[in-house]
Design an enzyme around this catalytic site. Structure first.
Site, PDB file in Angstrom:
ATOM      1  N   THR B  40      21.834  24.878  53.994  1.00 24.93           N
ATOM      2  CA  THR B  40      20.754  25.486  54.771  1.00 24.93           C
ATOM      3  C   THR B  40      19.429  24.790  54.475  1.00 24.93           C
ATOM      4  O   THR B  40      18.618  24.562  55.382  1.00 24.93           O
ATOM      5  CB  THR B  40      20.662  26.984  54.427  1.00 24.93           C
ATOM      6  OG1 THR B  40      21.903  27.601  54.769  1.00 24.93           O
ATOM      7  CG2 THR B  40      19.526  27.659  55.184  1.00 24.93           C
ATOM      8  N   HIS B  43      19.286  21.679  56.404  1.00 21.19           N
ATOM      9  CA  HIS B  43      18.923  21.926  57.806  1.00 21.19           C
ATOM     10  C   HIS B  43      17.409  22.098  57.963  1.00 21.19           C
ATOM     11  O   HIS B  43      16.812  21.585  58.912  1.00 21.19           O
ATOM     12  CB  HIS B  43      19.627  23.190  58.341  1.00 21.19           C
ATOM     13  CG  HIS B  43      21.095  23.023  58.514  1.00 21.19           C
ATOM     14  ND1 HIS B  43      21.656  22.065  59.327  1.00 21.19           N
ATOM     15  CD2 HIS B  43      22.150  23.702  57.971  1.00 21.19           C
ATOM     16  CE1 HIS B  43      22.984  22.161  59.280  1.00 21.19           C
ATOM     17  NE2 HIS B  43      23.308  23.135  58.454  1.00 21.19           N
TER      18      HIS B  43
END
Lengths: 346, 346, 346, 346
Positions: B40, B43
Site C-alpha cells: 500500500t 502505491h
C-alpha cells in the site's frame, strides 16, 4: 404407465405411455399421487438454452412429489407397500466423501430426477431406498408434494443463524415466499423482500414480509438502508432472484460483517466489485443448492409438526394430471405460487 | 520531528520536518523505532489511481510499526513511558456495534493510519490507548514491526478451520508467504501456492509450500486438480493476489463444499460465473480485511511465543530511515519480501 | 445521597445517607431512576452463607438499573448529561485477553456492582464509560431497568442455536420466564418448562411455554420423553434452577447430541453420572454467566426494537425506593416475577 | 472357523471353532487379517463389573480390525472380493435421525461389534456394507487395524478447534498418546499431558508432549497454571483418563472460556462443583464417543496420506492370534501401547 415426457428438442411435453420401471434390489417403487411444478420444469417445457444443454430427451420430467410405496426391492427393509413417502431427488453415488458425510447433494456424480434421469411426472417412479422419505401422517399430501422447494428454502434460511437478525429475500417467487415464512418462524427479527413484480410484492406481505421494496424504483436502496439500524444494512440477504442486478444489490444492502446466501442461479457471468461487495465489508457468502441429506428434511418435517408455519396458503392451484398444460400456462403467466399436478384427481 | 510525508499529488515521498503531535487525554505518544513497508505504501509512493482517489496530501505515511512509549495522556492507565509497543492501525469510532463487538476493523468511521490520518513513518506518532499493543519481551522488534501484515495473514488463515484441510495460497507476496507459514503451523494437511513469478514460487517452497503452480502455464489447473483427493479440488483457498484471473481460478480449484477467503483487493469489477463458482459447488466465501480486534493480535503473539513459526526469514531487507528511497526501490523491483525502515539505525 | 446499604454481617438493608461518589476521568455519573431487584439481592438481604462469604459490608447493593447521565469525566466523549442509560455491571480490568475479546464478563479481575463494589441502589452511581449503555428512546424505562437479567436470559438462549429446536427451561423464576419468551422469539419449535411451584408453572404457560412439568411428580420424566420426537428427548435444555435435581434431570431429558446451558448456580458439588449424562449421549454443555460485552446487549435491544417480545408483563410490582422492605417481602414470599424499586416515585 | 470367544461369565477367553457367519444381502464378509486389542477387550477378558453387566456370553470379542473382502451380499455394489478394508464398529439402525445425519454412533439402537454382537477376533466377520471402509494402498495394515482408537482420538481432538490453542491430555494411555500426535499435527500451540504412570509420561514426551505433569505430586496444578499465559489455564483439555480426579482436575486447569472434551468413561457418579468448574468460567464441555460417520474416517485417512503423523511407533507389540494370552498379559502389565493380534502370522 402414463407419464409426462419430453420427447424431443422442442417446446412442450407429451402425456404418453412409457414402460413401468423395473425395481432393483435396493429400490422402492412409488405410485405417485401428487407432484409440484417447479420453475425448472417450466424451463424444460419451454426448452430454453439451459434446458437444451442439460436435458437429453426422451425423458420423463418432474422432481417434486409424494406418493405411496407400491413395491420394494429385496434388499429394502425399512419401507413396505402402502407407506406414504416423498423423496430426495438428488441421487448421489452413495460412496464418496460427500455422500458419506451428509453432502450427497454436491456428490460429483449426483443425478437429479426429472433432469438427469427419469422423473416423477409419471404414474410410478423408482428410487433407491436411501433417498426415500417416509411421511408422518400429520403432513398433508399437498405439502408433502413440495418438500423439494420447501427444502431449498429451508436449507437457504438455515445456512446461517437468522434468529435475532434482520433478513431480506431478493426475489419473491415460490421459494422466496416460502423462505419468508421460514425465516420468520426461525426467529428473524424482521423479514423484508425485494421484488419488481407488484403482485409478488403483495404476496410477500401476505406471507409475512414486514416491508417490500421495488428494485425498479430509483433510490430504493437508500430507502432500504435508511430503514436499517444505524443505516448500515441488513444482517442477512437470501438471494433467490438469480438475476445479476439482484445479486449486485444483495451486496449493497447487506451490512458489514453480514451474510449472503446465494440460491438463485444466474446465467452467465456476473460482474461484481468484490472489494466493495465482499472484502472491505467482511461479508460471508454461501452457495446453496439442494438440501442437506437429511438434516434439511428433518427440519422441514419438524417445522410442520410443531405448527411453526403453514405452507397450504402457498399452494394456489391444483390440476388433475391430464390438465398439465393449464398448470404450465398458469406458471408462465406468473399467476401461481405453487401449482400441484395430481394423479389422484380424475 | 522528521517524518516521511506525501506532500502533493505526485509520485515520491519527502523526508521532512513536521510538528510533534499533541497528546490527547486517551492517547499514547510512541517514539517509533522500526516500521515495515507495505505494498500500500508503494502505491501511495507511486501515486497510482487508487492512491490519488483515497489519500489527501500532505500526509505522513506508514502503518506497520513498533516503538517505545514516550508519554501518555492523563486518562491512560495501562501504558507508561518505556513500554515497548506496536498498535492496531484501524482506528474505529469506539462506540458503534462493530467497535463494541470486536469488529472495529469494519467500523463505518474507521480511519487507517498512514492512509486516512497521519501514519507511523515519523519519529513519533500518537494513538488512542485502546489501539496500542504492549509487546512481550520475547517478540523481536523486527517482527513486532510487521504485526500488521502478519495479522492480515493470521486473520485470513484463521477465518476458517484449516486443521486437517488442504490449503492453497493464490499469490505469494509477503502476506501470502506469511500465510503459508501460518497455515502449516495451524495444522493444514498441505499448503500449495499459485504464483506467476518464479522467484516468489521459489520463496513459497523455501517458506513451506509443498507444491507450487505457475498460472501462466497452460493446463496448470488440470494438474492442480489431479493432485487433489478424488480430483475434486482443494479444501481452502486463500486469495491474496487480488487479480481477476487469480480470483476466478480460486473458485475453479476449490472443492465442492470448500472455502475461499478473499484478502487481495481487485480494482474494478470481476466477472464470475457464480452458478459454477459458488452456488452448485456450495462454496463458502469470506471477505477479509484488517485484523479482529484483538483476537487476531493474541493469535499472532501466541504463535510466536510458542515457537510455532519464525517470521525472521521473511524480513529480507533493513534500511535506516534516511535510505527510504532504496527501500521503495527494492520493493518496486520485486526483490524484497518484508523491508524494514529503522529510525534506530544511523 | 440516599442509598440502600448493607451495613454489617446481619440480615436486612438500611436506607441511609452515603457520600456522593467522585467522578474519575473515564467515569460517568448516573442519577439512578429505576432498579430491578434480583434473587442475588435477596440472598444479600437475608445474609445467607454465600452472601456472608462474598460480600464485605458496608456496601451499597444493587446491579439492575437505568438512569440519567448527570456528569461525565473529562476523558468521556460519547456520553453527555441528560443521556438515558443502563450499564453492564461486570467491570473488567479492560486490558486482558478476555476484556479485549468481548469476554470481559470472565475477566479474572471482574468486579460486579452491588456485590464486589458499590452498586446501583443509590441516588447516584459512577461507572466507567465503557460499561455504560445508551438507551434508545423506544425502550421503556421499566424494561431498561432489567437489562441485566434480560441479558442473562438472552445470553443463555443465544449460546446455542434454538431455531428449529425444541427447548426446555429448568426452573421458571424470573430469568427462566424471560428465557421462555426469548426462546420462542428466537425460533424455538416449542418451549416447555419444568418447575415445582404451581404458580410459576402457570406463569410459564402465560408467558409462552407450550407444556409444563412438575418435577415432584413421579414419572414426569417418562411423560416428558414420551412427548418428544422418537422419545429421545429435547434438543436444548436451559438449566436455570441451580438445584442438583434440576441439573441431573436436565441431562436425562436432553436428547443424544443435544445441548445443555447451565446458568443456575448450585451450591456445593453435584454428583453426575457423566458417562450416561454427557459422554455416551455426546451432549454439549455450556457454562453461562453475565452477558457478552456487548453482543448480548445489542441482541437485547434489537429484540425489543423489532417487537419480538414484550417484557412489561413480567414486571409484576413497582415500589418507590423507600418501600424497599415491601419489595423484598414480595420476593421472599415468591409472589413477584420482576420487582422494580423506583427513585422517581414519591 | 477359529474365533476368540467369551464363553461364560468368568475371566478369560477361549480360542475355539465357531460357525462361519452367513452373508445377508447387504453384508460384506471380511477375512480378518490384523486386529487391535483395546482396553475394553481387557475389561471383558477380566470380566469386571462393567463387562458382566453389558456383555452376554457366548460372544466373539474384538472391534479393531482390518482384513480382506471374501464375499459380498447380492445388494452390495461398492465392494468386491479382494478389497482391503477396515470398518466402523458402531452399527446403527440406518433409518433414524441420527443415522441419517452422520451421527450413527449415537443411534438409539446402536450395536457395537465385539460387545453387543459378534466381533472381529475371528477368522471371518460380516458387516453391513455401509459400515465397511475401503483402505487406500498407502495405509499400512498395522495402522489400518487401529482406525477405531485412532478415530476416537481424532474425533476428540477435532471436536473443537485446537489450531492456535494450548492443549492438555488427561491420561496418556493409547488413545491419549494418539491424541497427542493428532493435536500437534492439527496445529495446537503446545500439547501437555497429565499422567500418574512414569512410563506413560515418558511415552507422552516421546510422542510429542512438550510438558508432562504427575497428578500424584502435591502442587502440580499450581505449577501447571503458572506455565500458562497470564496463569489462567489451558485452552483445551482432552479428558481421557476416565477417573474422577482426572475429570475434576480437567476443570481446574482449563482457562475461563476454555473447552473440555470428555472421552474417558468414569464408573459411577463424579461430584463436580459445577459453579466453579463450568458456570463462572463459561467453559464448554463436549461428550465424545465413537467416531463421526464418516467425517472422522476421512480425517483419519487424510492425516496419514499427507504424512501429518505416524502411528507405527505406537504399535509396540505384535502376536500371532494363538498367542492371544500373551497379548492380554502385556496389556495387563501396562507394558504395551497398541498391541496387534495377527491371523496372518503363523
Amino acid at each position: 404407465m402414463p407419464a409426462l415426457q419430453k420427447q424431443g428438442p422442442t417446446s412442450g411435453f407429451t402425456l404418453t405411455e412409457v414402460p413401468l420401471p423395473t425395481v432393483a434390489k435396493s429400490d422402492v417403487l412409488i405410485r405417485i399421487e401428487k407432484t409440484g411444478v417447479c420453475g425448472t420444469d417450466v424451463h424444460i417445457y419451454q426448452w430454453d438454452e439451459w434446458a437444451s444443454r442439460r436435458v437429453h430427451p426422451p425423458l420423463v420430467i418432474g422432481h417434486e412429489f409424494m406418493g405411496i410405496v407400491e413395491e420394494v426391492g429385496e434388499a429394502v427393509e425399512n419401507f413396505k407397500p402402502g407407506d406414504r413417502v416423498s423423496g430426495e431427488g438428488h441421487i448421489g453415488c452413495g460412496h464418496c466423501y460427500f455422500c458419506r458425510t451428509g453432502q450427497g447433494h454436491i456428490c460429483r456424480q449426483v443425478q437429479i430426477i426429472g433432469v438427469d434421469r427419469s422423473g416423477c411426472f409419471a404414474r410410478f417412479m423408482t428410487m433407491q431406498h436411501g433417498n426415500v422419505w417416509k411421511l408422518k401422517p400429520e403432513i398433508p399430501s399437498d405439502v408433502a408434494a413440495i418438500f423439494d422447494p420447501y427444502g431449498n428454502a429451508m436449507h437457504t434460511v438455515m445456512a446461517q443463524a437468522v434468529a435475532g437478525k434482520s433478513v431480506t429475500i431478493m426475489g419473491a417467487g415460490a421459494i422466496g415466499l416460502i423462505a419468508c415464512k421460514i425465516a420468520e418462524a426461525a426467529g428473524a427479527l424482521s423479514v423484508s423482500a425485494v421484488e419488481p413484480n407488484p403482485r409478488k410484492r403483495q404476496l410477500a406481505i401476505d406471507y409475512g414480509a414486514s416491508a417490500v421494496f421495488d428494485p425498479t424504483q430509483a433510490g430504493w436502496k437508500d430507502q432500504f438502508l435508511a430503514a436499517t439500524p444505524e443505516h448500515v444494512g441488513v444482517d442477512v440477504v437470501l438471494e433467490m432472484s438469480g438475476s445479476a442486478p439482484g445479486i449486485r444489490s444483495a451486496f449493497e444492502i447487506v451490512r458489514p460483517g453480514g451474510e449472503v446466501a446465494l440460491l438463485g442461479i444466474p446465467s452467465g457471468d456476473v460482474g461484481l466489485n468484490l472489494s466493495e461487495a465482499i472484502i472491505f465489508k467482511a461479508v460471508t457468502v454461501r452457495g446453496i443448492n439442494g438440501r442437506l441429506m437429511f438434516e434439511t428434511w428433518y427440519q422441514c418435517e419438524r417445522f410442520l409438526l410443531d405448527h411453526k408455519l403453514d405452507l397450504m396458503p402457498l399452494i394456489t392451484h391444483r390440476f388433475p394430471f391430464h390438465q398439465y398444460k393449464e398448470a404450465f400456462e398458469v406458471l408462465e403467466r406468473g399467476e401461481g405460487v405453487k401449482v400441484i399436478l395430481d394423479w389422484t384427481q380424475a
